[in-house]
Design a protein around this motif. Structure first.
Motif, PDB file in Angstrom:
ATOM      1  N   LEU A  26     -20.713 -19.570   8.701  1.00 43.32           N
ATOM      2  CA  LEU A  26     -21.795 -18.562   8.130  1.00 43.32           C
ATOM      3  C   LEU A  26     -22.137 -17.683   9.016  1.00 43.32           C
ATOM      4  CD1 LEU A  26     -23.468 -18.594   5.158  1.00 43.32           C
ATOM      5  CD2 LEU A  26     -25.007 -19.971   6.456  1.00 43.32           C
ATOM      6  N   VAL A  27     -22.450 -18.173  10.394  1.00 42.81           N
ATOM      7  CA  VAL A  27     -23.119 -17.316  11.442  1.00 42.81           C
ATOM      8  C   VAL A  27     -21.774 -16.525  11.917  1.00 42.81           C
ATOM      9  CG1 VAL A  27     -23.959 -17.190  13.636  1.00 42.81           C
ATOM     10  CG2 VAL A  27     -24.681 -19.110  11.932  1.00 42.81           C
ATOM     11  N   SER A  28     -20.732 -16.873  12.287  1.00 44.59           N
ATOM     12  CA  SER A  28     -19.741 -16.200  12.782  1.00 44.59           C
ATOM     13  C   SER A  28     -19.075 -15.003  11.767  1.00 44.59           C
ATOM     14  CB  SER A  28     -18.450 -16.904  13.303  1.00 44.59           C
ATOM     15  OG  SER A  28     -18.958 -17.949  14.133  1.00 44.59           O
ATOM     16  N   TRP A  29     -18.810 -15.285  10.614  1.00 37.19           N
ATOM     17  CA  TRP A  29     -17.794 -14.354   9.910  1.00 37.19           C
ATOM     18  C   TRP A  29     -18.691 -13.194   9.329  1.00 37.19           C
ATOM     19  CZ3 TRP A  29     -13.212 -14.381  11.259  1.00 37.19           C
ATOM     20  CH2 TRP A  29     -12.589 -15.538  11.693  1.00 37.19           C
ATOM     21  N   VAL A  30     -20.077 -13.431   9.249  1.00 35.73           N
ATOM     22  CA  VAL A  30     -20.969 -12.374   8.779  1.00 35.73           C
ATOM     23  C   VAL A  30     -20.858 -10.950   9.847  1.00 35.73           C
ATOM     24  CG1 VAL A  30     -23.057 -12.742   9.947  1.00 35.73           C
ATOM     25  CG2 VAL A  30     -23.113 -11.856   7.819  1.00 35.73           C
ATOM     26  N   LEU A  88     -29.378 -21.695  18.214  1.00 35.03           N
ATOM     27  CA  LEU A  88     -28.654 -20.710  17.069  1.00 35.03           C
ATOM     28  C   LEU A  88     -29.883 -20.389  16.449  1.00 35.03           C
ATOM     29  CD1 LEU A  88     -26.056 -19.912  15.943  1.00 35.03           C
ATOM     30  CD2 LEU A  88     -26.061 -21.783  14.463  1.00 35.03           C
ATOM     31  N   ALA A  89     -30.782 -21.278  15.778  1.00 39.71           N
ATOM     32  CA  ALA A  89     -32.034 -20.807  15.239  1.00 39.71           C
ATOM     33  C   ALA A  89     -32.779 -19.760  16.099  1.00 39.71           C
ATOM     34  CB  ALA A  89     -33.160 -22.045  14.956  1.00 39.71           C
ATOM     35  N   LEU A  90     -32.771 -19.756  17.348  1.00 37.48           N
ATOM     36  CA  LEU A  90     -33.728 -18.720  18.199  1.00 37.48           C
ATOM     37  C   LEU A  90     -32.835 -17.674  18.164  1.00 37.48           C
ATOM     38  CD1 LEU A  90     -35.443 -17.986  20.249  1.00 37.48           C
ATOM     39  CD2 LEU A  90     -34.095 -18.820  22.022  1.00 37.48           C
ATOM     40  N   GLY A  91     -31.694 -17.484  18.165  1.00 37.48           N
ATOM     41  CA  GLY A  91     -30.908 -16.348  17.956  1.00 37.48           C
ATOM     42  C   GLY A  91     -31.225 -15.529  16.526  1.00 37.48           C
ATOM     43  N   ALA A  92     -31.411 -16.333  15.502  1.00 37.39           N
ATOM     44  CA  ALA A  92     -31.689 -15.949  14.199  1.00 37.39           C
ATOM     45  C   ALA A  92     -33.001 -15.285  14.132  1.00 37.39           C
ATOM     46  CB  ALA A  92     -31.448 -16.914  13.182  1.00 37.39           C
ATOM     47  N   PHE A  93     -33.879 -15.906  14.805  1.00 37.27           N
ATOM     48  CA  PHE A  93     -35.042 -15.309  14.829  1.00 37.27           C
ATOM     49  C   PHE A  93     -35.301 -14.071  15.655  1.00 37.27           C
ATOM     50  CE2 PHE A  93     -36.671 -19.923  14.085  1.00 37.27           C
ATOM     51  CZ  PHE A  93     -36.883 -19.806  12.694  1.00 37.27           C
ATOM     52  N   LEU A  94     -34.557 -14.007  16.742  1.00 41.46           N
ATOM     53  CA  LEU A  94     -34.753 -12.615  17.485  1.00 41.46           C
ATOM     54  C   LEU A  94     -34.201 -11.496  16.561  1.00 41.46           C
ATOM     55  CD1 LEU A  94     -33.283 -14.001  20.860  1.00 41.46           C
ATOM     56  CD2 LEU A  94     -35.566 -13.112  20.110  1.00 41.46           C
ATOM     57  N   ALA A 110     -29.829 -11.001  20.672  1.00 46.35           N
ATOM     58  CA  ALA A 110     -29.819 -12.211  19.693  1.00 46.35           C
ATOM     59  C   ALA A 110     -28.422 -12.559  19.291  1.00 46.35           C
ATOM     60  CB  ALA A 110     -30.355 -11.441  18.325  1.00 46.35           C
ATOM     61  N   LEU A 111     -27.307 -11.665  19.060  1.00 46.75           N
ATOM     62  CA  LEU A 111     -25.883 -12.119  18.818  1.00 46.75           C
ATOM     63  C   LEU A 111     -25.551 -12.862  20.099  1.00 46.75           C
ATOM     64  CD1 LEU A 111     -24.810  -8.793  17.137  1.00 46.75           C
ATOM     65  CD2 LEU A 111     -24.737 -10.927  16.215  1.00 46.75           C
ATOM     66  N   PHE A 112     -25.798 -12.534  21.436  1.00 48.98           N
ATOM     67  CA  PHE A 112     -25.417 -13.364  22.371  1.00 48.98           C
ATOM     68  C   PHE A 112     -25.844 -14.777  22.352  1.00 48.98           C
ATOM     69  CE2 PHE A 112     -25.765 -14.838  26.793  1.00 48.98           C
ATOM     70  CZ  PHE A 112     -24.470 -14.875  27.345  1.00 48.98           C
ATOM     71  N   THR A 113     -27.236 -14.991  22.137  1.00 44.40           N
ATOM     72  CA  THR A 113     -28.000 -16.077  21.916  1.00 44.40           C
ATOM     73  C   THR A 113     -27.210 -17.131  20.815  1.00 44.40           C
ATOM     74  OG1 THR A 113     -30.163 -15.077  22.697  1.00 44.40           O
ATOM     75  CG2 THR A 113     -30.190 -17.245  21.626  1.00 44.40           C
ATOM     76  N   MET A 114     -26.964 -16.336  19.901  1.00 45.27           N
ATOM     77  CA  MET A 114     -26.204 -17.154  18.667  1.00 45.27           C
ATOM     78  C   MET A 114     -24.768 -17.637  19.223  1.00 45.27           C
ATOM     79  SD  MET A 114     -27.473 -14.994  15.408  1.00 45.27           S
ATOM     80  CE  MET A 114     -27.397 -16.473  14.235  1.00 45.27           C
ATOM     81  N   GLY A 115     -24.210 -16.526  19.947  1.00 45.99           N
ATOM     82  CA  GLY A 115     -22.926 -16.944  20.589  1.00 45.99           C
ATOM     83  C   GLY A 115     -22.789 -18.290  21.604  1.00 45.99           C
ATOM     84  N   THR A 116     -24.018 -18.326  22.570  1.00 41.95           N
ATOM     85  CA  THR A 116     -24.240 -19.368  23.410  1.00 41.95           C
ATOM     86  C   THR A 116     -24.135 -20.576  22.343  1.00 41.95           C
ATOM     87  OG1 THR A 116     -25.382 -17.740  24.738  1.00 41.95           O
ATOM     88  CG2 THR A 116     -25.736 -20.235  25.022  1.00 41.95           C
ATOM     89  N   ILE A 197     -34.347  -9.025   8.188  1.00 44.09           N
ATOM     90  CA  ILE A 197     -35.691  -9.802   8.562  1.00 44.09           C
ATOM     91  C   ILE A 197     -35.600 -11.228   7.871  1.00 44.09           C
ATOM     92  CG2 ILE A 197     -38.089 -10.204   8.838  1.00 44.09           C
ATOM     93  CD1 ILE A 197     -38.164  -7.366   9.593  1.00 44.09           C
ATOM     94  N   ALA A 198     -36.001 -11.087   6.520  1.00 40.15           N
ATOM     95  CA  ALA A 198     -35.994 -12.227   5.375  1.00 40.15           C
ATOM     96  C   ALA A 198     -34.854 -13.088   5.493  1.00 40.15           C
ATOM     97  CB  ALA A 198     -36.182 -11.775   4.191  1.00 40.15           C
ATOM     98  N   PRO A 199     -33.410 -12.710   5.590  1.00 38.13           N
ATOM     99  CA  PRO A 199     -32.381 -13.515   5.468  1.00 38.13           C
ATOM    100  C   PRO A 199     -32.169 -14.314   6.900  1.00 38.13           C
ATOM    101  CG  PRO A 199     -31.667 -11.537   4.742  1.00 38.13           C
ATOM    102  CD  PRO A 199     -32.976 -11.364   5.293  1.00 38.13           C
ATOM    103  N   TYR A 200     -32.393 -13.677   7.850  1.00 40.86           N
ATOM    104  CA  TYR A 200     -32.369 -14.432   9.286  1.00 40.86           C
ATOM    105  C   TYR A 200     -33.432 -15.082   9.645  1.00 40.86           C
ATOM    106  CZ  TYR A 200     -27.998 -12.423  10.398  1.00 40.86           C
ATOM    107  OH  TYR A 200     -26.446 -12.100  10.634  1.00 40.86           O
ATOM    108  N   ALA A 201     -34.763 -15.028   9.115  1.00 46.58           N
ATOM    109  CA  ALA A 201     -35.733 -15.914   8.988  1.00 46.58           C
ATOM    110  C   ALA A 201     -35.202 -17.218   8.618  1.00 46.58           C
ATOM    111  CB  ALA A 201     -37.082 -15.300   8.597  1.00 46.58           C
ATOM    112  N   VAL A 202     -35.076 -16.987   7.356  1.00 41.97           N
ATOM    113  CA  VAL A 202     -34.779 -18.303   6.315  1.00 41.97           C
ATOM    114  C   VAL A 202     -33.656 -19.024   6.964  1.00 41.97           C
ATOM    115  CG1 VAL A 202     -33.684 -19.019   4.139  1.00 41.97           C
ATOM    116  CG2 VAL A 202     -35.445 -17.174   4.253  1.00 41.97           C
ATOM    117  N   LEU A 203     -32.684 -18.385   7.581  1.00 47.29           N
ATOM    118  CA  LEU A 203     -31.501 -19.049   8.428  1.00 47.29           C
ATOM    119  C   LEU A 203     -32.113 -19.872   9.486  1.00 47.29           C
ATOM    120  CD1 LEU A 203     -28.367 -19.519   8.910  1.00 47.29           C
ATOM    121  CD2 LEU A 203     -28.514 -17.433  10.245  1.00 47.29           C
TER     122      LEU A 203
END
Length: 420
Positions: A26-30, A88-94, A110-116, A197-203
Motif C-alpha cells: 500500500l505504501v510502496s507501490w503508490v 511509518l505512521a509518522l511519515g504519513a502524518f508528515l 516524509a518519504l525517507f521516514t516511511m522508507g526507514t 492530506i486526508a488520505p495520508y492522515a487516515v493512513l
C-alpha cells in the motif's frame, strides 16, 4: 534456539505477516503515481527531480537497514514491528505539513521516514517468513505474502488516482497546458497538494492502530540473532558467504528492474501515446500477482525454487531485450508482462541467499533488505539517461545488464560457497 512453530501458530503468524506485506504494498507501490503527481503539483522541472521521490523512499533501505537490525536485536521482532509501524505512521502524518507549505523537500523527508520504517518492517517480516516453516517451502510462503503485497500494489495507484487525482484532473490539465498563470496557478498548485492530506492522515491513524494489534497478538516473538546454531566451518565474517553476497547483488538487480517496470511505466505510456496511463502500474502488478499464484502452486511440489529461478530470470532477459527492440506501443506490454517472472525472483533468491548463516542470520537478512535500494537507484539512473537526451524508451537499456546478472546467479552464483 528458534522453536518449531505449531501449525495454528504458524497460520496466525502468516495472517499477520500477510497484513504487514499488504501495508508494504500500500505504501510502496503508490510511489509509481506519486512521481508524475509531484512533477505537476510541485512544479518540478526535470525527470530526475520527479524520481527523487522514489530515491528518498528506497535509499532508506540502504542507509537504515543495519541500524534497524541492531534495533531488532535489542527489542525482538514484535516490538520492532510496533516501532516500525509507528514510524511509518509518522511519515504519513508528515505529508500534512508538506502539503500545507508546498515544500517538495518536506515530502522527500516524509518519504525517507516511511522508507526507514519499512527498512525495520522488512527486516522483521522477511526472515520471519523464511524461518516460520521448512526452508524447502520458504519460496512458497514468500509467494503467499507477496500476493498480499501486490494486491495492495494493484489497489494503491487506483485508489490514489480516484481519491486524489480524479477530482483534480481538469486543474492538472490546465496547469500542464500553461492555461493558468500568476495567482490562479498558485492556487491550483496548492489545491492539488491539499488533496493528499486526508488520505495520508487516515493512513497514519490506521497504522498506529495496526501496530498495537500486531504487538498485542498471540504470535510468538522471534529473534534470529539468538539462534544458538554455531557458525559452520568457522567463518569469521558475514562476507565469507559468497552465495549471500552475490545474492544481495542479484536482489538489487531484481528490485531495480521491478521498480523500472512499475514506477516508470506511466511516463513511458505517455510518451508512447496512450491516453490513459495511470492503469499501467496496476496492470503490471496484476501480472505480478498472477506470478505469485503460479509460484504458490508450483513450488516446491512440481519445481524446486532453484530451477524456478533459472526459468524466470531467463524470461526476464528475453523480455528486457524485447522492450528495447519493439515499437513503444508494443514494448510497453513486455514491461507489463515482466511482472509475472519478477514475482518469483524475490521469493527464490531469499532462501538461497540466507541458508546456513547460523549466528549471522539476522545480519544477513538485514543486508538482503538493503538490496531494496535498487528500487531507488535504478529509476534515478533511468531518469538521468532520459534527461541526457535519450528517449524514455531507449533508457530501458539498463534492464539488460541487470537481467544478465540475475541469470548468472540463478545458474551459478547461488552454488558458490567459498571465495577462491
Amino acid at each position: 534456539m528458534i522453536e518449531k512453530h505449531r501449525p495454528s501458530t504458524q497460520n496466525s503468524g502468516m495472517v499477520l505477516l500477510g497484513a504487514l506485506f499488504f501495508v508494504f504494498g500500500l505504501v510502496s507501490w503508490v510511489n509509481s503515481i506519486l512521481v508524475p503527481y509531484f512533477k505537476v503539483a510541485c512544479d518540478l522541472q526535470s525527470e530526475v527531480q520527479g524520481y527523487l521521490a522514489q530515491f528518498a523512499f528506497y535509499i532508506a533501505y540502504l542507509v537504515m537497514t543495519i541500524p534497524a537490525s541492531a534495533l531488532l536485536s535489542r527489542t525482538g521482532y514484535k516490538k520492532g514491528a510496533l516501532i516500525g509501524l509507528w514510524i511509518l505512521a509518522l511519515g504519513a502524518f508528515l505529508f500534512i505539513p508538506a502539503a500545507l507549505t508546498r515544500v517538495y523537500n518536506m515530502f522527500l523527508v516524509a518519504l525517507f521516514t516511511m522508507g526507514t520504517a519499512l527498512a525495520i518492517l522488512q527486516t522483521v517480516a522477511n526472515p520471519f517468513v523464511t524461518i516460520i516453516g521448512p526452508i524447502e517451502s520458504a519460496a512458497k510462503r514468500i509467494s503467499i505474502v507477496g500476493i498480499c503485497n501486490k494486491l495492495a500494489g494493484i489497489l494503491a495507484p487506483l485508489v490514489f488516482s480516484a481519491i486524489v487525482i480524479a477530482p483534480q484532473k481538469e486543474r492538472m490539465a490546465a496547469i500542464q497546458s500553461g492555461a493558468l498563470s500568476g495567482a490562479a496557478r498558485d492556487e491550483a498548485l496548492s489545491s492539488l497538494l491539499h488533496g493528499v492530506i486526508a488520505p495520508y492522515a487516515v493512513l497514519g491513524v490506521l497504522l498506529v492502530i495496526f501496530g498495537v494489534i500486531f504487538y498485542r497478538s498471540s504470535i510468538q516473538d522471534i529473534n534470529p540473532s539468538k539462534n544458538e546454531k554455531t557458525d559452520w566451518e568457522g567463518r569469521s565474517s558475514i562476507l565469507s558467504y559468497p552465495y549471500l553476497v552475490l545474492g544481495v547483488v542479484a536482489l538489487f538487480c531484481h528490485l531495480g528492474t521491478q521498480a523500472l517496470s512499475v514506477n516508470t511505466i506511466i511516463g513511458f505510456a505517455g510518451e508512447a501515446g496512450f491516453s490513459s496511463t495511470a492503469v499501467f502500474p496496476s496492470l503490471t502488478l496484476t501480472c505480478t500477482l498472477m506470478g505469485y499464484f503460479i509460484g504458490v502452486f508450483l513450488i516446491p511440489r512440481y519445481i524446486s525454487q532453484q530451477d524456478m529461478l533459472k526459468v524466470v530470470t531467463s524470461i526476464i532477459l528475453v523480455l528486457s531485450v524485447l522492450v528495447l527492440i519493439l515499437p513503444p506501443r508494443v514494448a510497453i506490454w513486455c514491461l507489463v508482462l515482466m511482472g509475472i517472472p519478477n514475482s518469483v525472483v524475490y521469493a527464490s533468491i531469499w532462501p538461497l541467499a540466507i541458508h546456513d548463516l547460523g549466528k549471522w542470520t539476522n545480519l544477513g537478512s538485514a543486508i538482503l533488505v538493503m538490496a531494496l535500494c535498487g528500487s531507488a537507484i535504478f529509476p534515478l539512473v533511468y531518469a538521468s539517461i532520459a534527461d541526457g537526451g535519450a528517449s524514455l524508451h531507449t533508457a530501458y537499456w539498463i534492464l539488460i545488464p541487470a537481467a544478465l546478472y540475475m541469470v548468472f546467479y540463478a545458474f551459478m552464483g547461488y552454488k558458490i560457497n567459498h571465495w577462491k
